[in-house]
Design a protein around this motif. Sequence first.
Motif, PDB file in Angstrom:
ATOM      1  N   VAL A 152     -34.660  61.461 -15.685  1.00 41.61           N
ATOM      2  CA  VAL A 152     -34.371  59.165 -16.078  1.00 41.61           C
ATOM      3  C   VAL A 152     -34.417  58.758 -15.108  1.00 41.61           C
ATOM      4  CG1 VAL A 152     -31.709  60.407 -17.211  1.00 41.61           C
ATOM      5  CG2 VAL A 152     -31.988  59.376 -15.209  1.00 41.61           C
ATOM      6  N   ALA A 153     -34.950  57.866 -15.981  1.00 40.34           N
ATOM      7  CA  ALA A 153     -35.793  56.700 -15.199  1.00 40.34           C
ATOM      8  C   ALA A 153     -34.494  55.478 -14.550  1.00 40.34           C
ATOM      9  CB  ALA A 153     -36.647  55.596 -16.942  1.00 40.34           C
ATOM     10  N   ALA A 154     -35.139  54.994 -14.125  1.00 40.65           N
ATOM     11  CA  ALA A 154     -34.167  53.506 -13.170  1.00 40.65           C
ATOM     12  C   ALA A 154     -33.151  53.142 -14.076  1.00 40.65           C
ATOM     13  CB  ALA A 154     -34.897  52.943 -12.351  1.00 40.65           C
ATOM     14  N   ASP A 155     -33.079  52.706 -15.209  1.00 40.63           N
ATOM     15  CA  ASP A 155     -33.293  51.959 -16.339  1.00 40.63           C
ATOM     16  C   ASP A 155     -31.209  53.402 -17.333  1.00 40.63           C
ATOM     17  OD1 ASP A 155     -34.568  53.157 -17.994  1.00 40.63           O
ATOM     18  OD2 ASP A 155     -35.661  51.619 -19.182  1.00 40.63           O
ATOM     19  N   GLY A 156     -31.960  54.679 -17.352  1.00 42.47           N
ATOM     20  CA  GLY A 156     -31.232  55.655 -17.797  1.00 42.47           C
ATOM     21  C   GLY A 156     -31.752  55.897 -18.767  1.00 42.47           C
ATOM     22  N   SER A 157     -33.257  55.900 -18.756  1.00 43.30           N
ATOM     23  CA  SER A 157     -34.346  56.205 -20.553  1.00 43.30           C
ATOM     24  C   SER A 157     -34.422  57.473 -19.810  1.00 43.30           C
ATOM     25  CB  SER A 157     -35.097  55.386 -20.387  1.00 43.30           C
ATOM     26  OG  SER A 157     -36.341  55.130 -20.003  1.00 43.30           O
ATOM     27  N   LEU A 158     -34.532  58.864 -21.115  1.00 42.04           N
ATOM     28  CA  LEU A 158     -34.720  60.353 -20.779  1.00 42.04           C
ATOM     29  C   LEU A 158     -36.401  59.608 -20.260  1.00 42.04           C
ATOM     30  CD1 LEU A 158     -34.080  63.347 -19.652  1.00 42.04           C
ATOM     31  CD2 LEU A 158     -34.550  63.358 -22.607  1.00 42.04           C
ATOM     32  N   LEU A 159     -36.701  60.854 -19.383  1.00 45.24           N
ATOM     33  CA  LEU A 159     -37.863  60.062 -18.637  1.00 45.24           C
ATOM     34  C   LEU A 159     -38.614  62.172 -19.353  1.00 45.24           C
ATOM     35  CD1 LEU A 159     -38.866  58.818 -15.653  1.00 45.24           C
ATOM     36  CD2 LEU A 159     -38.505  57.911 -18.306  1.00 45.24           C
TER      37      LEU A 159
ATOM     38  N   ALA B  42     -21.603  58.565 -12.804  1.00 46.82           N
ATOM     39  CA  ALA B  42     -22.172  57.200 -12.155  1.00 46.82           C
ATOM     40  C   ALA B  42     -23.462  56.338 -13.764  1.00 46.82           C
ATOM     41  CB  ALA B  42     -22.657  56.829 -10.922  1.00 46.82           C
ATOM     42  N   PRO B  43     -23.797  55.087 -13.742  1.00 47.79           N
ATOM     43  CA  PRO B  43     -24.463  54.546 -14.131  1.00 47.79           C
ATOM     44  C   PRO B  43     -25.830  54.746 -13.937  1.00 47.79           C
ATOM     45  CG  PRO B  43     -22.528  53.533 -14.409  1.00 47.79           C
ATOM     46  CD  PRO B  43     -21.755  53.970 -13.686  1.00 47.79           C
ATOM     47  N   PRO B  44     -26.710  55.536 -13.752  1.00 46.56           N
ATOM     48  CA  PRO B  44     -28.253  56.057 -13.199  1.00 46.56           C
ATOM     49  C   PRO B  44     -28.531  53.949 -12.738  1.00 46.56           C
ATOM     50  CG  PRO B  44     -28.184  56.641 -15.854  1.00 46.56           C
ATOM     51  CD  PRO B  44     -27.027  55.639 -15.661  1.00 46.56           C
ATOM     52  N   GLU B  45     -27.968  53.004 -13.563  1.00 45.71           N
ATOM     53  CA  GLU B  45     -29.096  52.395 -13.117  1.00 45.71           C
ATOM     54  C   GLU B  45     -28.792  51.829 -11.644  1.00 45.71           C
ATOM     55  OE1 GLU B  45     -28.544  51.664 -17.881  1.00 45.71           O
ATOM     56  OE2 GLU B  45     -27.728  52.866 -16.511  1.00 45.71           O
ATOM     57  N   GLN B  46     -27.436  52.115 -11.222  1.00 41.47           N
ATOM     58  CA  GLN B  46     -26.380  51.698 -10.127  1.00 41.47           C
ATOM     59  C   GLN B  46     -27.271  52.934  -9.305  1.00 41.47           C
ATOM     60  OE1 GLN B  46     -21.917  51.751 -10.076  1.00 41.47           O
ATOM     61  NE2 GLN B  46     -21.508  51.869  -8.383  1.00 41.47           N
ATOM     62  N   LEU B  47     -27.172  54.339  -9.497  1.00 41.73           N
ATOM     63  CA  LEU B  47     -27.716  55.041  -8.808  1.00 41.73           C
ATOM     64  C   LEU B  47     -29.327  54.187  -7.880  1.00 41.73           C
ATOM     65  CD1 LEU B  47     -26.325  58.282  -9.896  1.00 41.73           C
ATOM     66  CD2 LEU B  47     -25.807  57.107  -7.641  1.00 41.73           C
ATOM     67  N   ALA B  48     -29.909  54.288  -8.899  1.00 46.27           N
ATOM     68  CA  ALA B  48     -30.702  54.189  -8.964  1.00 46.27           C
ATOM     69  C   ALA B  48     -31.247  53.251  -7.305  1.00 46.27           C
ATOM     70  CB  ALA B  48     -31.596  53.568  -9.893  1.00 46.27           C
TER      71      ALA B  48
ATOM     72  N   VAL C 150     -43.958  54.726 -17.922  1.00 46.66           N
ATOM     73  CA  VAL C 150     -42.477  54.134 -16.452  1.00 46.66           C
ATOM     74  C   VAL C 150     -43.616  55.259 -15.364  1.00 46.66           C
ATOM     75  CG1 VAL C 150     -40.723  54.483 -15.181  1.00 46.66           C
ATOM     76  CG2 VAL C 150     -40.736  54.290 -18.215  1.00 46.66           C
ATOM     77  N   ARG C 151     -44.473  55.764 -15.360  1.00 47.09           N
ATOM     78  CA  ARG C 151     -45.349  56.900 -14.714  1.00 47.09           C
ATOM     79  C   ARG C 151     -43.870  56.790 -12.538  1.00 47.09           C
ATOM     80  NH1 ARG C 151     -51.426  55.171 -14.395  1.00 47.09           N
ATOM     81  NH2 ARG C 151     -51.737  55.224 -16.410  1.00 47.09           N
ATOM     82  N   PRO C 152     -43.128  57.125 -12.633  1.00 45.26           N
ATOM     83  CA  PRO C 152     -42.246  57.262 -11.047  1.00 45.26           C
ATOM     84  C   PRO C 152     -43.053  57.442 -10.118  1.00 45.26           C
ATOM     85  CG  PRO C 152     -41.636  58.967 -12.824  1.00 45.26           C
ATOM     86  CD  PRO C 152     -42.701  58.211 -14.083  1.00 45.26           C
TER      87      PRO C 152
ATOM     88  N   ALA D 174     -35.135  53.734  -6.629  1.00 50.74           N
ATOM     89  CA  ALA D 174     -35.877  54.920  -6.846  1.00 50.74           C
ATOM     90  C   ALA D 174     -36.123  54.573  -8.745  1.00 50.74           C
ATOM     91  CB  ALA D 174     -34.948  55.584  -6.803  1.00 50.74           C
ATOM     92  N   ASP D 175     -37.601  55.612  -8.774  1.00 50.30           N
ATOM     93  CA  ASP D 175     -37.990  55.102  -9.780  1.00 50.30           C
ATOM     94  C   ASP D 175     -37.304  55.469 -11.165  1.00 50.30           C
ATOM     95  OD1 ASP D 175     -40.215  53.603  -8.777  1.00 50.30           O
ATOM     96  OD2 ASP D 175     -40.774  54.938  -8.270  1.00 50.30           O
ATOM     97  N   ALA D 176     -36.864  56.661 -10.713  1.00 54.53           N
ATOM     98  CA  ALA D 176     -36.455  58.220 -11.501  1.00 54.53           C
ATOM     99  C   ALA D 176     -35.242  58.373 -10.555  1.00 54.53           C
ATOM    100  CB  ALA D 176     -37.213  58.559 -11.879  1.00 54.53           C
ATOM    101  N   ILE D 177     -34.400  59.440 -11.519  1.00 55.24           N
ATOM    102  CA  ILE D 177     -33.355  60.690 -10.574  1.00 55.24           C
ATOM    103  C   ILE D 177     -32.828  61.548 -11.366  1.00 55.24           C
ATOM    104  CG2 ILE D 177     -30.660  60.224 -10.428  1.00 55.24           C
ATOM    105  CD1 ILE D 177     -30.168  57.298 -10.734  1.00 55.24           C
TER     106      ILE D 177
END
Length: 228
Positions: free
Chosen positions: A141-148, A99-105, A37-39, A110-113
């Motif tokens: 987490v990444a913008a798609d919600g996956s754990l980084l 909240a869904p991470p995708e929505q916040l990002a 991902v390289r945020p 943002a690339d990550a939260i």
Amino acid sequence: MKRLATTLSMSLVLLLTILVTGCATQTVAFPDNFNGVRPASILIVPPLNEVTDVQATTSVLATLPYYLAEKGFYVFPVNTVKTLLEFEGYYEAAEVFAAPPEQLANLFKADAILYVTIHQWTSKYVVFAASTEVDFEYRLVAADGSLLWQQRLNAVYSPNNNGGGGLAGLVVNAVQAAVERSVPNYIPLTQSLHKRAFLAPQGNRQSFPLGPYHPYYAEYYEQVMPVL
């Protein structure tokens, strides 16, 4: 004035007799997709505060951006983030975490939260001894919600009660404990955990991965993911 001078003097003594213990890493993970991902930009949302002291949230938000910026990431201004989240109806940290991470990002592009949970923020006092403890859990987490990345750290600060034996020693210990009780060292402990989380070596990794705004970013990824 005399009382203030005495307190300041004892505070100085206390700073010279610090003992920090219990700084064990409890959970560390660097999933493989971090380097994929390289945020470049990280959104720090309001911490989930599991203690009663509201100072904990403010202290974490005030100190955390520096360490991420040092690693070469763009960090969205935390006060602006809080205002915009409230405008969108997120008034409580628990609502943000749910909240869904995708929505916040997407709100900030943002690339990550980065989510931070404050598990412990306490100061204990028993006349001749005092200790202050903080316990944070970080989760990126990444913008798609996956754990980084995730990590949980804790630290304990207490005066090194070495005032000697006898009545004089007891008095010194009591004064040091009283100073720690009146002005707990939360900020130094908070900064120490951030530093360990993002700047210090972790397991078989040199440290938290670098962001694109770090001067050694290209060199770092040449070592981590060499061109075949």
